[in-house]
Structures are given as C-alpha cells and as structure tokens.
Motif scaffolding. Sequence first.
Motif, PDB file in Angstrom:
ATOM      1  N   ALA A  20      21.914 -45.820 -30.459  1.00  0.00           N
ATOM      2  CA  ALA A  20      21.500 -47.220 -30.302  1.00  0.00           C
ATOM      3  C   ALA A  20      20.352 -47.341 -29.307  1.00  0.00           C
ATOM      4  O   ALA A  20      19.391 -48.082 -29.544  1.00  0.00           O
ATOM      5  CB  ALA A  20      22.684 -48.069 -29.848  1.00  0.00           C
ATOM      6  N   LYS A  21      20.416 -46.602 -28.207  1.00  0.00           N
ATOM      7  CA  LYS A  21      19.343 -46.646 -27.210  1.00  0.00           C
ATOM      8  C   LYS A  21      18.042 -46.108 -27.793  1.00  0.00           C
ATOM      9  O   LYS A  21      16.977 -46.700 -27.606  1.00  0.00           O
ATOM     10  CB  LYS A  21      19.721 -45.848 -25.967  1.00  0.00           C
ATOM     11  CG  LYS A  21      18.656 -45.906 -24.884  1.00  0.00           C
ATOM     12  CD  LYS A  21      18.947 -44.953 -23.747  1.00  0.00           C
ATOM     13  CE  LYS A  21      17.866 -44.954 -22.689  1.00  0.00           C
ATOM     14  NZ  LYS A  21      16.499 -45.008 -23.153  1.00  0.00           N
ATOM     15  N   ILE A  22      18.113 -45.001 -28.512  1.00  0.00           N
ATOM     16  CA  ILE A  22      16.928 -44.423 -29.136  1.00  0.00           C
ATOM     17  C   ILE A  22      16.322 -45.409 -30.143  1.00  0.00           C
ATOM     18  O   ILE A  22      15.105 -45.619 -30.176  1.00  0.00           O
ATOM     19  CB  ILE A  22      17.267 -43.077 -29.818  1.00  0.00           C
ATOM     20  CG1 ILE A  22      17.613 -42.024 -28.759  1.00  0.00           C
ATOM     21  CG2 ILE A  22      16.117 -42.600 -30.692  1.00  0.00           C
ATOM     22  CD1 ILE A  22      18.227 -40.753 -29.330  1.00  0.00           C
ATOM     23  N   THR A  23      17.184 -46.025 -30.948  1.00  0.00           N
ATOM     24  CA  THR A  23      16.720 -46.994 -31.941  1.00  0.00           C
ATOM     25  C   THR A  23      16.061 -48.190 -31.262  1.00  0.00           C
ATOM     26  O   THR A  23      14.991 -48.646 -31.680  1.00  0.00           O
ATOM     27  CB  THR A  23      17.888 -47.460 -32.830  1.00  0.00           C
ATOM     28  OG1 THR A  23      18.482 -46.318 -33.447  1.00  0.00           O
ATOM     29  CG2 THR A  23      17.424 -48.436 -33.894  1.00  0.00           C
ATOM     30  N   LEU A  24      16.668 -48.684 -30.204  1.00  0.00           N
ATOM     31  CA  LEU A  24      16.108 -49.808 -29.461  1.00  0.00           C
ATOM     32  C   LEU A  24      14.743 -49.440 -28.879  1.00  0.00           C
ATOM     33  O   LEU A  24      13.794 -50.234 -28.941  1.00  0.00           O
ATOM     34  CB  LEU A  24      17.062 -50.244 -28.347  1.00  0.00           C
ATOM     35  CG  LEU A  24      16.635 -51.443 -27.510  1.00  0.00           C
ATOM     36  CD1 LEU A  24      16.449 -52.682 -28.378  1.00  0.00           C
ATOM     37  CD2 LEU A  24      17.661 -51.706 -26.415  1.00  0.00           C
ATOM     38  N   ASP A  25      14.620 -48.234 -28.342  1.00  0.00           N
ATOM     39  CA  ASP A  25      13.337 -47.776 -27.803  1.00  0.00           C
ATOM     40  C   ASP A  25      12.257 -47.750 -28.886  1.00  0.00           C
ATOM     41  O   ASP A  25      11.112 -48.130 -28.644  1.00  0.00           O
ATOM     42  CB  ASP A  25      13.479 -46.392 -27.157  1.00  0.00           C
ATOM     43  CG  ASP A  25      14.279 -46.424 -25.871  1.00  0.00           C
ATOM     44  OD1 ASP A  25      14.502 -47.511 -25.309  1.00  0.00           O
ATOM     45  OD2 ASP A  25      14.698 -45.318 -25.425  1.00  0.00           O
ATOM     46  N   VAL A  26      12.631 -47.308 -30.083  1.00  0.00           N
ATOM     47  CA  VAL A  26      11.677 -47.271 -31.199  1.00  0.00           C
ATOM     48  C   VAL A  26      11.238 -48.690 -31.548  1.00  0.00           C
ATOM     49  O   VAL A  26      10.041 -48.962 -31.714  1.00  0.00           O
ATOM     50  CB  VAL A  26      12.274 -46.574 -32.436  1.00  0.00           C
ATOM     51  CG1 VAL A  26      11.407 -46.772 -33.664  1.00  0.00           C
ATOM     52  CG2 VAL A  26      12.492 -45.095 -32.155  1.00  0.00           C
ATOM     53  N   TYR A  27      12.191 -49.601 -31.648  1.00  0.00           N
ATOM     54  CA  TYR A  27      11.848 -50.994 -31.968  1.00  0.00           C
ATOM     55  C   TYR A  27      10.931 -51.601 -30.901  1.00  0.00           C
ATOM     56  O   TYR A  27       9.995 -52.307 -31.205  1.00  0.00           O
ATOM     57  CB  TYR A  27      13.103 -51.855 -32.109  1.00  0.00           C
ATOM     58  CG  TYR A  27      13.884 -51.605 -33.377  1.00  0.00           C
ATOM     59  CD1 TYR A  27      13.273 -51.162 -34.545  1.00  0.00           C
ATOM     60  CD2 TYR A  27      15.255 -51.815 -33.417  1.00  0.00           C
ATOM     61  CE1 TYR A  27      14.000 -50.940 -35.699  1.00  0.00           C
ATOM     62  CE2 TYR A  27      15.999 -51.584 -34.564  1.00  0.00           C
ATOM     63  CZ  TYR A  27      15.352 -51.158 -35.702  1.00  0.00           C
ATOM     64  OH  TYR A  27      16.065 -50.953 -36.843  1.00  0.00           O
ATOM     65  N   ARG A  28      11.218 -51.277 -29.659  1.00  0.00           N
ATOM     66  CA  ARG A  28      10.360 -51.810 -28.573  1.00  0.00           C
ATOM     67  C   ARG A  28       8.935 -51.273 -28.677  1.00  0.00           C
ATOM     68  O   ARG A  28       7.985 -52.012 -28.458  1.00  0.00           O
ATOM     69  CB  ARG A  28      10.967 -51.452 -27.214  1.00  0.00           C
ATOM     70  CG  ARG A  28      12.141 -52.316 -26.867  1.00  0.00           C
ATOM     71  CD  ARG A  28      12.642 -52.033 -25.474  1.00  0.00           C
ATOM     72  NE  ARG A  28      13.703 -52.972 -25.130  1.00  0.00           N
ATOM     73  CZ  ARG A  28      14.769 -52.671 -24.418  1.00  0.00           C
ATOM     74  NH1 ARG A  28      14.920 -51.455 -23.934  1.00  0.00           N
ATOM     75  NH2 ARG A  28      15.692 -53.569 -24.170  1.00  0.00           N
ATOM     76  N   LYS A  29       8.793 -50.000 -29.021  1.00  0.00           N
ATOM     77  CA  LYS A  29       7.439 -49.428 -29.188  1.00  0.00           C
ATOM     78  C   LYS A  29       6.703 -50.100 -30.330  1.00  0.00           C
ATOM     79  O   LYS A  29       5.519 -50.408 -30.224  1.00  0.00           O
ATOM     80  CB  LYS A  29       7.536 -47.926 -29.498  1.00  0.00           C
ATOM     81  CG  LYS A  29       7.784 -47.044 -28.340  1.00  0.00           C
ATOM     82  CD  LYS A  29       7.752 -45.594 -28.816  1.00  0.00           C
ATOM     83  CE  LYS A  29       8.315 -44.646 -27.800  1.00  0.00           C
ATOM     84  NZ  LYS A  29       8.362 -43.260 -28.302  1.00  0.00           N
ATOM     85  N   VAL A  30       7.397 -50.328 -31.423  1.00  0.00           N
ATOM     86  CA  VAL A  30       6.771 -50.870 -32.619  1.00  0.00           C
ATOM     87  C   VAL A  30       6.403 -52.347 -32.425  1.00  0.00           C
ATOM     88  O   VAL A  30       5.349 -52.794 -32.887  1.00  0.00           O
ATOM     89  CB  VAL A  30       7.704 -50.708 -33.835  1.00  0.00           C
ATOM     90  CG1 VAL A  30       7.175 -51.442 -35.060  1.00  0.00           C
ATOM     91  CG2 VAL A  30       7.906 -49.236 -34.151  1.00  0.00           C
ATOM     92  N   LEU A  31       7.234 -53.072 -31.734  1.00  0.00           N
ATOM     93  CA  LEU A  31       7.024 -54.518 -31.601  1.00  0.00           C
ATOM     94  C   LEU A  31       6.095 -54.908 -30.460  1.00  0.00           C
ATOM     95  O   LEU A  31       5.737 -56.066 -30.338  1.00  0.00           O
ATOM     96  CB  LEU A  31       8.382 -55.208 -31.424  1.00  0.00           C
ATOM     97  CG  LEU A  31       9.308 -55.094 -32.627  1.00  0.00           C
ATOM     98  CD1 LEU A  31      10.668 -55.698 -32.318  1.00  0.00           C
ATOM     99  CD2 LEU A  31       8.699 -55.763 -33.860  1.00  0.00           C
ATOM    100  N   VAL A  32       5.710 -53.950 -29.643  1.00  0.00           N
ATOM    101  CA  VAL A  32       4.834 -54.273 -28.505  1.00  0.00           C
ATOM    102  C   VAL A  32       3.395 -54.287 -28.926  1.00  0.00           C
ATOM    103  O   VAL A  32       2.909 -53.761 -29.798  1.00  0.00           O
ATOM    104  CB  VAL A  32       5.053 -53.279 -27.351  1.00  0.00           C
ATOM    105  CG1 VAL A  32       4.027 -53.466 -26.266  1.00  0.00           C
ATOM    106  CG2 VAL A  32       6.445 -53.426 -26.824  1.00  0.00           C
TER     107      VAL A  32
END
Length: 79
Positions: A67-79
């Motif tokens: 979940a943390k890894i997935t959240l980090d990916v989403y944060r990179k993509v959405l920034v």
Amino acid sequence: LSFGKPIVAPRIGDLINLPSNIGFLYDPTKTNSLLDSLSEAVSSKQLKSKSESASRYANTLSWDKIAKITLDVYRKVLV
C-alpha cells in the motif's frame, strides 16, 4: 510472485528496481523483446532458482508495504 513464479515484465518505471533474480525483464522499445523474454523464461535453466527467489521476495512484502509503495507511485504520477 506470491505463487512462486518469476515475472516477465517490461523494464520500465519502478520495475527496473526489482531484483533481477525474480524474473525476466524486457526492453519494451525493442522488437520481439517480449517474445525473447518469454522464450528465455520457458527454456531457462534458471527457472527453478528464479521461482524460489520470486517466492522469497514475495514473502518480504506485506499489504502495508505494498500500500505504501502504491501510494508513493500515485503521488509521483499526480504531482
């Protein structure tokens, strides 16, 4: 991975950070690269060791870590 099977995946994004002993990564920009990786996976003498490595790697992951890894990916993509 959780089934103890090595992955066949494109060598892109964060997938390039996966340990090489858990599967077969291919260059998606090269013609026949996926086919070559699949052929290598089927005929590989390393299949058993890659399967064991895949299972061991999967056991290092938890749902919280995923979940943390997935959240980090989403944060990179959405920034």
